[in-house]
Design an enzyme around this catalytic site. Structure first.
Site, PDB file in Angstrom:
ATOM      1  N   CYS A   1      -6.044   4.788  -3.453  1.00 14.09           N
ATOM      2  CA  CYS A   1      -6.159   3.261  -2.992  1.00 14.09           C
ATOM      3  C   CYS A   1      -7.170   2.452  -3.746  1.00 14.09           C
ATOM      4  CB  CYS A   1      -6.391   3.429  -1.428  1.00 14.09           C
ATOM      5  SG  CYS A   1      -4.630   3.834  -0.595  1.00 14.09           S
TER       6      CYS A   1
ATOM      7  N   ASP B   1       0.884  -1.248  -0.175  1.00 16.66           N
ATOM      8  CA  ASP B   1       0.000  -0.074  -0.028  1.00 16.66           C
ATOM      9  C   ASP B   1       0.909   1.161  -0.118  1.00 16.66           C
ATOM     10  OD1 ASP B   1      -1.989   1.954   0.353  1.00 16.66           O
ATOM     11  OD2 ASP B   1      -3.074   0.633   1.949  1.00 16.66           O
ATOM     12  N   ASP B   2       0.897   1.963  -1.190  1.00 21.05           N
ATOM     13  CA  ASP B   2       1.448   3.169  -1.244  1.00 21.05           C
ATOM     14  C   ASP B   2       3.134   2.971  -1.537  1.00 21.05           C
ATOM     15  OD1 ASP B   2      -0.656   4.355  -0.609  1.00 21.05           O
ATOM     16  OD2 ASP B   2      -0.066   5.661   0.897  1.00 21.05           O
TER      17      ASP B   2
ATOM     18  N   ASP C   1      -0.231  -0.803  -5.005  1.00 21.90           N
ATOM     19  CA  ASP C   1      -1.631  -0.330  -5.426  1.00 21.90           C
ATOM     20  C   ASP C   1      -1.257   1.073  -6.224  1.00 21.90           C
ATOM     21  OD1 ASP C   1      -0.972   1.280  -3.013  1.00 21.90           O
ATOM     22  OD2 ASP C   1      -3.020   0.908  -2.595  1.00 21.90           O
TER      23      ASP C   1
END
Length: 683
Positions: free
Chosen positions: A227, A179-180, A464
């Site tokens: 996201c 994530d990120d 993502d």
């Protein structure tokens, strides 16, 4: 595609026009959507807008009753023929068509600053004068597109696979999504085990794990850098405007509405389950999962046999999980609750239990979505002091303020020392949180090795979207169309012995061709034996086949040219200023490794409406072309009461990444009118 965009336009207008303060915003949103809503399937010569150019603005006229799309900052504006008071935009357009000297128009509804309704008529442009930037006329307006059909019935059941599996057999699949995680700011520095297992270190002692063939997809991009929309694209293989999860909120389609009704039943896990896979999910699914009417915590998305889904957004402690539809609450004890380790433990246990019984008829799909390194990036205790002497990379864009960019960025001020210190602090925490992901990846490889399944297992690792840490003067965040936010790490390990696994066991092969987030689902379907006809992406497995010779540790000699869309749809907030700020995040004031008496004020993008954009990236390795063309819903006419005044317009950005890889200089002013019209038509 056209039908879905038109349908989205209608729903957006219905929602916005229901609220008096948002009616003016609706005009602007339609203007932004119109480039996507031409007559489906028509030739460009039949549906392209009319273009005229002058100093200050460029006008693109659409069919009546339509709205003018206004570009500013490119050329000189011609003097208006005059203005008339009319009741509708359609009447304004008709007045323009009735005037032989008018080829562009703009109509403003009544506002506090502009009464009454005013229709401005613009004169016919002069003949083109060549390369000196004078005006060029376009074709007459096209007829409006036909109305969109009503939504169809629920999707039909997924059929069985329609082609042989790409590898000759259906492999087990282990897919990790962080994530990120960025590629431009050294995030892989924290992951030496992952680098070694995927053969990413040239000259390292270990090549691709288990004698497989590893690939580094060095130009991997997401199509929306936020996201929930991006995760929906990974799952569905569709662009954001097609799967209709436009943002992280429930009202914008995250784990709700169109997604649950018609898109989620056709995601890659649903296909793979139909093909005989035993499937398991662990971690963060979609930001609103577990909290919406359509997707409560009891909801198990189609295709999953084993479900461990996080309720809501990324968290590390004090969260709730859905365990096959049953709520499980967690606290703040590292040993039992730290989410990255929890999903590691449970996914490894799943692999250990399922792999011994896995067969080509019933292989295993294991998907893990980690919270790391998402803000606030809480590290495990053993990694709390890692990288203490490092600062975020000072790339050419770090703390760089660009006055030629759209309003939100161009109006920022450089970060001061307090904000810079915070940005570096968060960057270190991000690396520390990734160390636990590195441990998890190593455990996945170890579990597959122990089960004797490496020769029939594919591993995929990506994120993502990307991230910026001080770039453009923004201490942290994503949501921008530039390299920091849209480019992601992506690594694949294929078993040896297939046409994709020649020359196995060496260093990873570097793939130069562009690969997108919407390609992941078609690729997994290709492994299972499906043709992904209903998806916007395409399988990237063909990129792994060299036309001649071995591919090990070298660049594949197949390149594919590609143009693709990058889009972002924010959640508008009433009263929002162009510099959205927040303070007091991450316990910055009391964090033991940073002693502060007060928290810095941090400018971050959040969902500022003037960061709405649609871009076309044209990446042609065969000819050395790499450009980015963007339209931002932007303008000088901002007011604090929201929405904006009629001065708002579309702002153009254009970059040649072959000569300007960091996108430092907006070259939109150098575009001649035909180039502007061509890029707009392509978009």
């Amino acid at each position: 595609v056209t039908s879905l965009v038109q349908l989205a336009l209608v729903h957006t207008m219905e929602m916005l026009l229901a609220s008096q303060p948002l009616r003016l915003l609706a005009v602007g949103i339609v203007a932004l959507l119109l480039p996507f809503a031409g007559a489906g399937g028509a030739a460009l010569s039949d549906s392209s807008p009319s273009v005229s150019v002058g100093v200050g603005v460029v006008h693109v006229t659409t069919a009546c009753p339509g709205f003018e799309i206004i570009y500013r900052g490119i050329a000189n504006a011609p003097t208006a023929l005059g203005n008339v008071s009319v009741e509708t935009a359609g009447a304004c357009c008709a007045a323009c068509l009735a005037n032989a000297n008018c080829t562009a128009w703009t109509w403003h509804p009544p506002t506090a600053v502009l009464e009454p309704r005013v229709c401005w008529l613009m004169p016919a442009p002069a003949e083109p004068h060549g390369a000196n930037g004078t005006v060029v006329s376009g074709i007459p307006p096209s007829p409006p597109p036909p109305p969109s059909p009503p939504p169809g019935p629920p999707p039909t059941p997924i059929p069985p696979p329609d082609q042989p599996p790409a590898l000759g057999f259906r492999p087990n699949i282990v897919f990790v999504l962080t994530d990120d995680q960025d590629t431009t700011q050294d995030s892989m520095l924290a992951m030496p085990k992952t680098r070694a297992l995927f053969g990413l270190d040239p000259g390292g002692e270990q090549g691709c794990a288990g004698g497989g063939a590893c690939f580094n997809l060095s130009r991997a991009y997401v199509v929306t850098p936020i996201c929930c929309p991006s995760r929906s694209s990974y799952l569905s293989g569709k662009y954001t405007h097609n799967h209709q999860t436009l943002q992280n909120g429930e009202a914008q389609g995250c784990a709700a509405g169109t997604w649950v009704d018609s898109i989620e039943p056709r995601t890659y896990p649903a296909y793979l389950a139909t093909a005989g896979y035993r499937t398991a999910f662990f971690g963060k699914y979609l930001n609103q999962y577990g909290g919406t009417v359509a997707s409560p915590i009891s909801h198990i998305p189609p295709g999953w046999n084993n479900w461990t889904g996080l309720k809501g957004n990324s968290a590390y402690y004090n969260y709730k999980l859905s365990i096959d539809g049953v709520e499980e609450a967690h606290g703040d004890d590292y040993a039992t609750d730290y989410l990255t380790d929890l999903v590691a433990n449970r996914s490894v246990a799943w692999l250990e239990a399922e792999l011994p019984g896995a067969t080509p008829t019933h292989p295993v799909l294991t998907v893990v979505h980690t919270p790391s390194p998402h803000h606030p990036a809480i590290p495990a205790p053993q990694y709390m002091n890692s990288f203490s002497n490092l600062t975020a990379p000072r790339t050419p864009t770090w703390n760089h303020i660009s006055p030629d960019k759209h309003t939100w960025l161009s109006t920022l001020s450089p970060m001061n020392s307090n904000v810079t210190e915070y940005s570096d602090h968060l960057w270190r925490r991000r690396l520390r949180s990734l160390q636990s992901v590195d441990d998890m990846v190593a455990r996945h490889f170890a579990a597959v090795t122990a089960a004797g399944a490496m020769d029939r297992t594919v591993f995929v690792y990506t994120s993502d979207h990307g991230y910026h840490s001080g770039q453009w003067g923004v201490p942290y965040c994503k949501m921008l169309p530039y390299e920091e936010d849209v480019r992601v790490p992506m690594f694949v390990r294929i078993p040896k012995g297939s046409i994709y696994g020649r020359g196995a066991g060496g260093a990873a092969t570097i793939i130069q061709s562009p690969v997108l987030s919407i390609d992941l689902a078609p690729t997994l379907l290709d492994l299972a034996g499906y043709t992904a006809a209903a998806m916007d992406g395409r399988s990237f497995l063909p990129l792994f086949k060299a036309s001649t010779g071995s591919v090990t540790g070298d660049h594949v000699d197949i390149t594919q040219d590609r143009a693709f869309l990058v889009e972002y749809w924010p959640i508008p907030h009433s009263g929002e200023d162009v510099q959205v700020t927040t303070r007091g995040l991450d316990g910055w004031c009391t964090d033991p490794d940073v002693l502060k008496t007060d928290c810095p004020i941090l400018p971050i993008t959040v969902d500022s409406v003037n960061n709405t954009y649609a871009c076309v990236r044209t990446l042609l390795p065969s000819s050395g072309t790499d450009t980015l063309f963007c339209l931002f819903w932007d303008g000088n006419g901002w007011d604090n009461n929201f929405p904006r005044t009629p001065a708002a317009s579309n702002f153009v950005e254009f970059y040649d990444l072959e000569t300007d890889p960091w996108q430092l200089t907006n070259r939109a002013s150098a575009l001649n009118t035909s180039a502007l019209a061509r890029h707009t038509a392509q978009l």
